[in-house]
Design a protein around this motif. Structure first.
Motif, PDB file in Angstrom:
ATOM      1  N   GLY A  48     -29.715 -33.568 -76.210  1.00 52.04           N
ATOM      2  CA  GLY A  48     -29.882 -35.017 -76.259  1.00 52.04           C
ATOM      3  C   GLY A  48     -31.158 -35.414 -76.975  1.00 52.04           C
ATOM      4  O   GLY A  48     -32.154 -34.690 -76.961  1.00 52.04           O
ATOM      5  N   THR A  49     -31.122 -36.570 -77.611  1.00 56.21           N
ATOM      6  CA  THR A  49     -32.286 -37.138 -78.287  1.00 56.21           C
ATOM      7  C   THR A  49     -32.638 -38.454 -77.623  1.00 56.21           C
ATOM      8  O   THR A  49     -31.747 -39.269 -77.340  1.00 56.21           O
ATOM      9  CB  THR A  49     -32.003 -37.360 -79.779  1.00 56.21           C
ATOM     10  OG1 THR A  49     -31.639 -36.113 -80.380  1.00 56.21           O
ATOM     11  CG2 THR A  49     -33.243 -37.905 -80.479  1.00 56.21           C
ATOM     12  N   SER A  50     -33.917 -38.667 -77.397  1.00 55.88           N
ATOM     13  CA  SER A  50     -34.345 -39.836 -76.627  1.00 55.88           C
ATOM     14  C   SER A  50     -35.003 -40.885 -77.502  1.00 55.88           C
ATOM     15  O   SER A  50     -35.512 -40.605 -78.581  1.00 55.88           O
ATOM     16  CB  SER A  50     -35.320 -39.409 -75.524  1.00 55.88           C
ATOM     17  OG  SER A  50     -36.529 -38.937 -76.104  1.00 55.88           O
ATOM     18  N   ARG A  51     -34.963 -42.090 -76.979  1.00 57.22           N
ATOM     19  CA  ARG A  51     -35.730 -43.210 -77.515  1.00 57.22           C
ATOM     20  C   ARG A  51     -36.123 -44.079 -76.339  1.00 57.22           C
ATOM     21  O   ARG A  51     -35.546 -43.989 -75.248  1.00 57.22           O
ATOM     22  CB  ARG A  51     -34.915 -44.022 -78.521  1.00 57.22           C
ATOM     23  CG  ARG A  51     -33.578 -44.474 -78.022  1.00 57.22           C
ATOM     24  CD  ARG A  51     -33.089 -45.702 -78.744  1.00 57.22           C
ATOM     25  NE  ARG A  51     -33.871 -46.871 -78.388  1.00 57.22           N
ATOM     26  CZ  ARG A  51     -33.486 -48.123 -78.648  1.00 57.22           C
ATOM     27  NH1 ARG A  51     -32.341 -48.342 -79.256  1.00 57.22           N
ATOM     28  NH2 ARG A  51     -34.231 -49.144 -78.284  1.00 57.22           N
ATOM     29  N   ALA A  52     -37.136 -44.910 -76.544  1.00 52.00           N
ATOM     30  CA  ALA A  52     -37.558 -45.808 -75.471  1.00 52.00           C
ATOM     31  C   ALA A  52     -36.483 -46.851 -75.212  1.00 52.00           C
ATOM     32  O   ALA A  52     -35.704 -47.197 -76.106  1.00 52.00           O
ATOM     33  CB  ALA A  52     -38.880 -46.480 -75.836  1.00 52.00           C
ATOM     34  N   ALA A  53     -36.446 -47.348 -73.987  1.00 52.74           N
ATOM     35  CA  ALA A  53     -35.465 -48.376 -73.657  1.00 52.74           C
ATOM     36  C   ALA A  53     -35.637 -49.597 -74.546  1.00 52.74           C
ATOM     37  O   ALA A  53     -34.664 -50.236 -74.946  1.00 52.74           O
ATOM     38  CB  ALA A  53     -35.597 -48.766 -72.185  1.00 52.74           C
ATOM     39  N   ARG A  54     -36.882 -49.921 -74.884  1.00 50.98           N
ATOM     40  CA  ARG A  54     -37.188 -50.967 -75.869  1.00 50.98           C
ATOM     41  C   ARG A  54     -38.212 -50.401 -76.831  1.00 50.98           C
ATOM     42  O   ARG A  54     -39.263 -49.914 -76.411  1.00 50.98           O
ATOM     43  CB  ARG A  54     -37.703 -52.237 -75.192  1.00 50.98           C
ATOM     44  CG  ARG A  54     -36.669 -52.973 -74.373  1.00 50.98           C
ATOM     45  CD  ARG A  54     -37.210 -54.270 -73.814  1.00 50.98           C
ATOM     46  NE  ARG A  54     -38.261 -54.046 -72.836  1.00 50.98           N
ATOM     47  CZ  ARG A  54     -38.929 -55.023 -72.230  1.00 50.98           C
ATOM     48  NH1 ARG A  54     -38.677 -56.277 -72.530  1.00 50.98           N
ATOM     49  NH2 ARG A  54     -39.856 -54.732 -71.329  1.00 50.98           N
ATOM     50  N   SER A  55     -37.908 -50.471 -78.103  1.00 53.44           N
ATOM     51  CA  SER A  55     -38.785 -49.870 -79.105  1.00 53.44           C
ATOM     52  C   SER A  55     -38.635 -50.619 -80.423  1.00 53.44           C
ATOM     53  O   SER A  55     -37.519 -50.773 -80.924  1.00 53.44           O
ATOM     54  CB  SER A  55     -38.428 -48.390 -79.301  1.00 53.44           C
ATOM     55  OG  SER A  55     -39.224 -47.808 -80.304  1.00 53.44           O
ATOM     56  N   VAL A  56     -39.747 -51.107 -80.966  1.00 55.21           N
ATOM     57  CA  VAL A  56     -39.715 -51.832 -82.234  1.00 55.21           C
ATOM     58  C   VAL A  56     -40.937 -51.458 -83.067  1.00 55.21           C
ATOM     59  O   VAL A  56     -41.955 -50.990 -82.545  1.00 55.21           O
ATOM     60  CB  VAL A  56     -39.681 -53.361 -82.035  1.00 55.21           C
ATOM     61  CG1 VAL A  56     -38.410 -53.793 -81.327  1.00 55.21           C
ATOM     62  CG2 VAL A  56     -40.908 -53.838 -81.281  1.00 55.21           C
ATOM     63  N   THR A  57     -40.804 -51.690 -84.367  1.00 51.95           N
ATOM     64  CA  THR A  57     -41.940 -51.622 -85.291  1.00 51.95           C
ATOM     65  C   THR A  57     -42.372 -53.046 -85.593  1.00 51.95           C
ATOM     66  O   THR A  57     -41.533 -53.893 -85.935  1.00 51.95           O
ATOM     67  CB  THR A  57     -41.561 -50.900 -86.588  1.00 51.95           C
ATOM     68  OG1 THR A  57     -41.144 -49.565 -86.278  1.00 51.95           O
ATOM     69  CG2 THR A  57     -42.737 -50.838 -87.544  1.00 51.95           C
TER      70      THR A  57
END
Length: 338
Positions: A48-57
């Protein structure tokens, strides 16, 4: 001598008549074991690959010169907190000018309104004054928005990343400022073979762990299932939400994902009971003291037993020893019951 022989012969015949006859059973001795139903359990492991629940640039809304950088990498900020300022001198002057214009328009409209009905001011002039007030208010609001654009704020609470900007740098709307991640929870996406489509649903538990030896396992819940299967890999994407309140995990990390499925209940028979013929697998069962052949389809092999799809009610005795002598309708007896 002849008399002695006849006497011995008569004695033997008398002894043989006295011995009771031996009754041999015609039933074939076998060993059986009762069928028990078990759930089919499947363990799926995936990457699995993760990301934050909310993530923006973050990007600036307008072009300008950076005058102040108010953060460093790794800072935790709150929603609405200012992290960078652009030169806003012109915008502040524009706001002040718009306020003066609004005050002038309001004074004129107020003066016209006081003389209303006296005949000195026409209704048309009064309407123009009222419209001038509204236009002045809009101009002030536009100036305030332009001033707000000179300050870049955090859209939500989270952790800020690295920035390459320093005071004096020129930026445009295409210049990235930094990233912000709400990593209180992580979204982990992994691929599952199409065979299990329909067996996974939202709310199902998963375990995730990093690839480091001895790393602790974290639990999560399935939140989303993709609406299509990838025709190249024959898999579909599943996304799960993993709690990260202890802040041990980071967005972008890869994980070993484990998902345990329970899919239906099936008869469990000993491995030695399953036989194979020209038309597939089968087992011998004992029904009213006679052997009966029941077709079976292998569902899952476990340690010492096999889950099968077959007409085998709970408790049905299946033959485990003596199967090589079985035939349909043969009279059998379980030696464990003798």
């Amino acid at each position: 001598m002849f008399f002695l022989a006849l006497h011995l012969l008569a004695g033997c015949e008398a002894g043989s008549e006295a011995a009771p006859p031996v009754q041999l059973s015609s039933a074939q001795p076998v060993v059986t074991e009762a069928v028990a139903w078990q759930p089919r359990r499947v363990r799926i492991e995936a990457v699995g690959t993760s990301r934050a629940a909310r993530s923006v640039t973050l990007y600036p809304q307008v072009s300008g010169e950076v005058v102040e950088v108010l953060f460093k990498a790794g800072d935790r900020v709150k929603a609405g907190q200012t992290i960078l300022r652009l030169d806003d001198r012109d915008q502040r002057l524009a706001v002040a000018q718009a306020r003066v214009a609004l005050e002038d328009a309001e004074r004129l409209y107020s003066r016209y309104e006081r003389t209303r009905g006296s005949g000195t001011v026409t209704e048309s002039a009064l309407d123009d004054a009222r419209s001038a007030v509204e236009r002045a208010r809009l101009s002030l609001r536009r100036a305030e928005v332009a001033l707000d654009y000179r300050s870049i704020e955090a859209p939500f609470e989270g952790y800020l990343g690295i920035t390459d900007l320093d005071p004096g740098a020129q930026v445009s709307p295409s210049t990235p400022i930094t990233t912000i991640d709400d990593r209180l929870t992580l979204l982990v996406t992994f691929q599952v073979p199409e065979l299990f489509l329909g067996q996974i649903g939202p709310g199902q538990s998963i375990d995730v762990a990093t690839w480091a030896n001895g790393s602790a396992e974290h639990t999560g819940k399935v939140t989303d299932i993709d609406s299509r299967v990838d025709p190249g890999t024959r898999t579909f994407a599943v996304r799960a939400l993993v709690d990260n309140r202890e802040d041990q995990l980071r967005p972008g990390m890869s994980f070993r994902v484990t998902l345990n499925l329970v899919s239906g209940r099936y008869p469990a028979v000993p491995e030695v009971a399953l036989q194979w013929g020209n038309d597939g697998a089968f087992v011998w069962v004992v029904e009213e003291g006679r052997a009966k052949r029941v077709s079976a389809t292998v569902v899952q092999r476990l340690q010492g037993i096999i889950l099968v799809d077959a007409n085998l009610p709970e408790g049905t005795p299946v033959v485990t020893e003596g199967t090589q002598r079985m035939r349909e309708g043969l009279s059998v007896v379980d030696i464990a019951e003798v």
